[in-house]
Design an enzyme around this catalytic site. Sequence first.
Site, mmCIF file in Angstrom:
data_model
loop_
_atom_site.group_PDB
_atom_site.id
_atom_site.type_symbol
_atom_site.label_atom_id
_atom_site.label_comp_id
_atom_site.label_asym_id
_atom_site.label_seq_id
_atom_site.Cartn_x
_atom_site.Cartn_y
_atom_site.Cartn_z
ATOM 1 N N TYR A 33 0.823 -1.197 0.000
ATOM 2 C CA TYR A 33 0.000 0.000 0.000
ATOM 3 C C TYR A 33 0.859 1.250 0.000
ATOM 4 C CZ TYR A 33 0.752 0.925 5.031
ATOM 5 O OH TYR A 33 1.304 1.225 6.246
ATOM 6 N N ARG A 52 8.393 4.182 -4.490
ATOM 7 C CA ARG A 52 8.438 3.175 -3.419
ATOM 8 C C ARG A 52 7.434 2.055 -3.685
ATOM 9 N NH1 ARG A 52 7.498 5.120 2.566
ATOM 10 N NH2 ARG A 52 5.395 5.379 1.744
ATOM 11 N N ARG A 100 -7.139 -20.793 -2.086
ATOM 12 C CA ARG A 100 -6.123 -20.617 -1.033
ATOM 13 C C ARG A 100 -4.968 -21.601 -1.192
ATOM 14 N NH1 ARG A 100 -4.640 -22.189 4.135
ATOM 15 N NH2 ARG A 100 -3.802 -20.463 5.376
ATOM 16 N N LYS A 147 6.395 -2.149 1.986
ATOM 17 C CA LYS A 147 5.215 -1.538 2.626
ATOM 18 C C LYS A 147 4.001 -2.449 2.453
ATOM 19 C CE LYS A 147 3.145 3.081 3.196
ATOM 20 N NZ LYS A 147 3.235 3.133 4.650
ATOM 21 N N GLU A 179 11.573 2.379 14.661
ATOM 22 C CA GLU A 179 10.727 3.482 14.187
ATOM 23 C C GLU A 179 9.441 3.502 15.010
ATOM 24 O OE1 GLU A 179 9.693 2.801 9.999
ATOM 25 O OE2 GLU A 179 9.780 0.648 10.344
ATOM 26 N N LEU A 204 10.864 1.108 7.400
ATOM 27 C CA LEU A 204 10.302 1.562 6.129
ATOM 28 C C LEU A 204 11.086 2.788 5.651
ATOM 29 C CD1 LEU A 204 7.903 1.033 4.142
ATOM 30 C CD2 LEU A 204 6.884 3.057 5.167
#
Length: 284
Positions: A33, A52, A100, A147, A179, A204
């Site tokens: 995301y 990114r 799955r 991310k 972070e 990140l």
Amino acid sequence: MSRTVYVNGVYVPEEEARISVFDRGFLFADGVYEVTSVLGGKLIDFAGHVARLHRSLGELELTLPVTDAELLAIHRELVARDGVEEGMVYLQVTRGAADRDFAYPEAAVPSLVLFTQSKPLIDSASARNGIRVITVPDLRWARRDIKTVQLLAPSICKMMAKKAGKDDAWMVEDGFVTEGTSNNAYIVTTDGVIVTRQLGTEILHGITRAAVLRLAREAQMKVEERPFTVEETKAAAEAFFTSASAFVTPVIEIDGAAVGAGTPGPVATRLREIYIAESRAHAI
Ligand code: PDD
């Protein structure tokens, strides 16, 4: 008023936005995301977020189902339809729906979802007053540079902070701060040096971090990219964090100890002003 949500090529009212229960984003958190801020109806550092995004996608062998130009057009369309003056555009790409199986499916078509969140970003209580953090063990996986949408560990850490009556948690590993739960962490030493952890797989690679460090260096401030400890934070002149949605925000307390004067410091305050001015000037 209902927002418009973009789902796989169509714009629909949020009540009608649907994704399959077989989507691997739902079953495996198999997706990435981005969050891009909006100021004055324009996007902040769109190019950085797209760069990114491609890096995250590449690490997971995922593909973006639209071109970068189309992605920009979708962002702008949602900002216009939802009348966003200040806030964020959230974007998520997942591997798509498939039966799955742990192995990546060969035929799945990636899902792309975007929506906006209107929210005051400039005038926030956190920016005015600073926030209080606690430290918690970093519970996340080993590839925090990607991310991904697997955000349960940072959610748990955030809840630990909330239950302690504080605003956020700074995550600690091997004695060093990695972070914040959804932001990059910094201290300013008593010598005026801005210290933040170097890039690697442990954090990140913040888009706001890159801009703020560049602006700090341009303003002749001294920057060191290295790990720092909780003890160093307690002894620091200032602390702050950065993220797309919070820009530069002061941290005034860690584990119950005041950082510096226990009020927002001059370096964080100045960097916030410079960052917002620069972002406004270059927003698209
Ligand atoms: N979070 N570190 C983590 C773990 C993050 O989740 C984020 C962003 C950042 C800051 O990155 P950037 O400056 O590119 O926003 C650092 C977003 C805002 C979120 O999850 O909502």
